[in-house]
Design a protein around this motif. Structure first.
Motif, short mmCIF file in Angstrom:
data_model
loop_
_atom_site.label_atom_id
_atom_site.label_comp_id
_atom_site.label_asym_id
_atom_site.label_seq_id
_atom_site.Cartn_x
_atom_site.Cartn_y
_atom_site.Cartn_z
N ASN A 1 0.87 -1.18 0.00
CA ASN A 1 0.00 0.00 0.00
C ASN A 1 0.90 1.23 0.00
O ASN A 1 1.27 1.74 1.05
N GLU A 2 1.26 1.69 -1.18
CA GLU A 2 2.30 2.70 -1.33
C GLU A 2 1.86 4.11 -0.93
O GLU A 2 2.70 4.96 -0.62
N THR A 3 0.56 4.39 -0.94
CA THR A 3 0.10 5.74 -0.64
C THR A 3 -1.09 5.72 0.31
O THR A 3 -1.82 4.73 0.39
N ASN A 4 -1.25 6.80 1.03
CA ASN A 4 -2.46 7.05 1.82
C ASN A 4 -2.68 8.56 1.91
O ASN A 4 -2.01 9.33 1.20
N TRP A 5 -3.57 9.00 2.78
CA TRP A 5 -3.87 10.43 2.86
C TRP A 5 -2.64 11.25 3.20
O TRP A 5 -2.43 12.34 2.66
N LEU A 6 -1.79 10.74 4.07
CA LEU A 6 -0.60 11.48 4.48
C LEU A 6 0.38 11.67 3.34
O LEU A 6 0.92 12.77 3.16
N THR A 7 0.64 10.64 2.57
CA THR A 7 1.59 10.78 1.46
C THR A 7 1.05 11.70 0.38
O THR A 7 1.81 12.38 -0.30
N THR A 8 -0.29 11.73 0.22
CA THR A 8 -0.90 12.55 -0.82
C THR A 8 -1.02 14.00 -0.41
O THR A 8 -0.69 14.91 -1.19
N TYR A 9 -1.47 14.26 0.82
CA TYR A 9 -1.79 15.62 1.25
C TYR A 9 -0.83 16.20 2.28
O TYR A 9 -0.84 17.42 2.50
N ALA A 10 -0.04 15.37 2.92
CA ALA A 10 0.86 15.87 3.97
C ALA A 10 2.22 15.16 3.92
O ALA A 10 2.69 14.62 4.92
N PRO A 11 2.88 15.16 2.76
CA PRO A 11 4.15 14.45 2.65
C PRO A 11 5.23 15.00 3.57
O PRO A 11 6.04 14.22 4.12
N ASN A 12 5.27 16.32 3.76
CA ASN A 12 6.28 16.90 4.66
C ASN A 12 6.07 16.42 6.09
O ASN A 12 7.03 16.17 6.82
N THR B 1 15.61 20.07 15.63
CA THR B 1 15.40 20.43 14.22
C THR B 1 14.19 19.73 13.64
O THR B 1 13.30 20.36 13.05
N TRP B 2 14.13 18.40 13.81
CA TRP B 2 13.01 17.65 13.24
C TRP B 2 11.71 18.00 13.96
O TRP B 2 10.66 18.06 13.32
N GLN B 3 11.76 18.24 15.27
CA GLN B 3 10.55 18.62 16.00
C GLN B 3 10.02 19.95 15.50
O GLN B 3 8.80 20.13 15.33
N SER B 4 10.91 20.90 15.24
CA SER B 4 10.50 22.22 14.75
C SER B 4 9.83 22.11 13.38
O SER B 4 8.78 22.73 13.14
N MET B 5 10.41 21.31 12.49
CA MET B 5 9.82 21.14 11.16
C MET B 5 8.49 20.40 11.24
O MET B 5 7.52 20.75 10.55
N TYR B 6 8.44 19.38 12.08
CA TYR B 6 7.18 18.64 12.27
C TYR B 6 6.08 19.57 12.80
O TYR B 6 4.96 19.59 12.29
N ASP B 7 6.41 20.36 13.83
CA ASP B 7 5.44 21.28 14.41
C ASP B 7 4.95 22.29 13.38
O ASP B 7 3.76 22.65 13.35
N ARG B 8 5.87 22.78 12.55
CA ARG B 8 5.52 23.78 11.53
C ARG B 8 4.46 23.24 10.59
O ARG B 8 3.44 23.91 10.33
N PHE B 9 4.66 22.04 10.07
CA PHE B 9 3.70 21.49 9.11
C PHE B 9 2.43 21.00 9.80
O PHE B 9 1.34 21.06 9.22
N ALA B 10 2.55 20.55 11.04
CA ALA B 10 1.36 20.15 11.79
C ALA B 10 0.47 21.36 12.04
O ALA B 10 -0.76 21.29 11.88
N GLN B 11 1.07 22.48 12.42
CA GLN B 11 0.28 23.69 12.66
C GLN B 11 -0.36 24.20 11.37
O GLN B 11 -1.49 24.68 11.39
#
Length: 210
Positions: A147-158, A180-190
């Motif tokens: 199952n190569e794709t789901n909602w996250l890979t399509t709409y939220a790859p970052n 660093t990774w937490q900051s980037m994760y938080d940015r896209f989550a927000q």
């Protein structure tokens, strides 16, 4: 051409960011762990965020004289339950037991609660077969080789990329990269949460104008 993430391309990206796990022969521990880190990242996102893309609708029948039904696979949280368009209200399990202590007595369901993680319980117990419409948040179908794709890979790859890197960092004992990774994760989550809130506000404004 727009970039489309897949499970395979996500693994490639993660290996490049980490500079680890390129082949099973050269780095077997990290190579074998990466699919597990992706799965942990998906669960992190589903646990921490309630996104519109995670909402599913199911219609089901609550059989007469049956108070307990099973929740759908990958259920995370209930949004709403309706019986023929009428809301069935969420209450605690203890409230239902006090309100309707004898499950053998029947009526029209007015309330529901989590019976356990896999089941809901309703009160009163339905007197007849009852059709329900249930909205709930689900854990998206996990991505893997089949199952190569789901909602996250399509709409939220970052988001899934940085969530995976965030899961990988303590495994690799590379703590200096956590921030660093937490900051980037938080940015896209927000950003995603803000988009969903904007859609809710737009729908509310539209209803107010009608």
């Amino acid at each position: 051409m727009a970039y489309v993430m897949t499970y395979s391309s996500l693994l490639v990206d993660v290996r490049r960011y980490l500079e680890r796990g390129f082949t099973e022969a050269s780095d077997p521990i990290v190579y074998d762990q990466l699919p597990r880190l992706v799965a942990l990242a998906e669960r992190r996102i589903a646990h921490e965020l309630k996104l519109q893309g995670f909402i599913r609708v199911v219609t089901t029948t609550l059989a007469a004289s049956t108070a307990v039904i099973q929740k759908p696979d990958r259920w995370r949280d209930t949004v709403s339950v309706k019986l023929q368009g009428v809301p069935v209200l969420s209450r605690s399990f203890e409230y239902l037991r006090n309100y309707w202590p004898d499950e053998t007595e029947t009526g029209t369901p007015e309330f529901y609660a989590d019976y356990d993680y896999q089941h809901w319980v309703f009160a009163p117990t339905p007197a007849v077969d009852t059709d329900l419409e249930i909205l709930y948040y689900e854990l998206p179908r996990p991505i893997d080789e089949e199952n190569e794709t789901n909602w996250l890979t399509t709409y939220a790859p970052n988001l899934i990329l940085y969530a995976t890197l965030l899961e990988a960092t303590p495994f690799l004992k590379n703590d200096e990269r956590v921030a660093t990774w937490q900051s980037m994760y938080d940015r896209f989550a927000q950003a995603l949460s803000g988009e969903d809130m904007g859609k809710v506000m737009d729908r509310t404004a539209t209803r107010s104008e009608v």
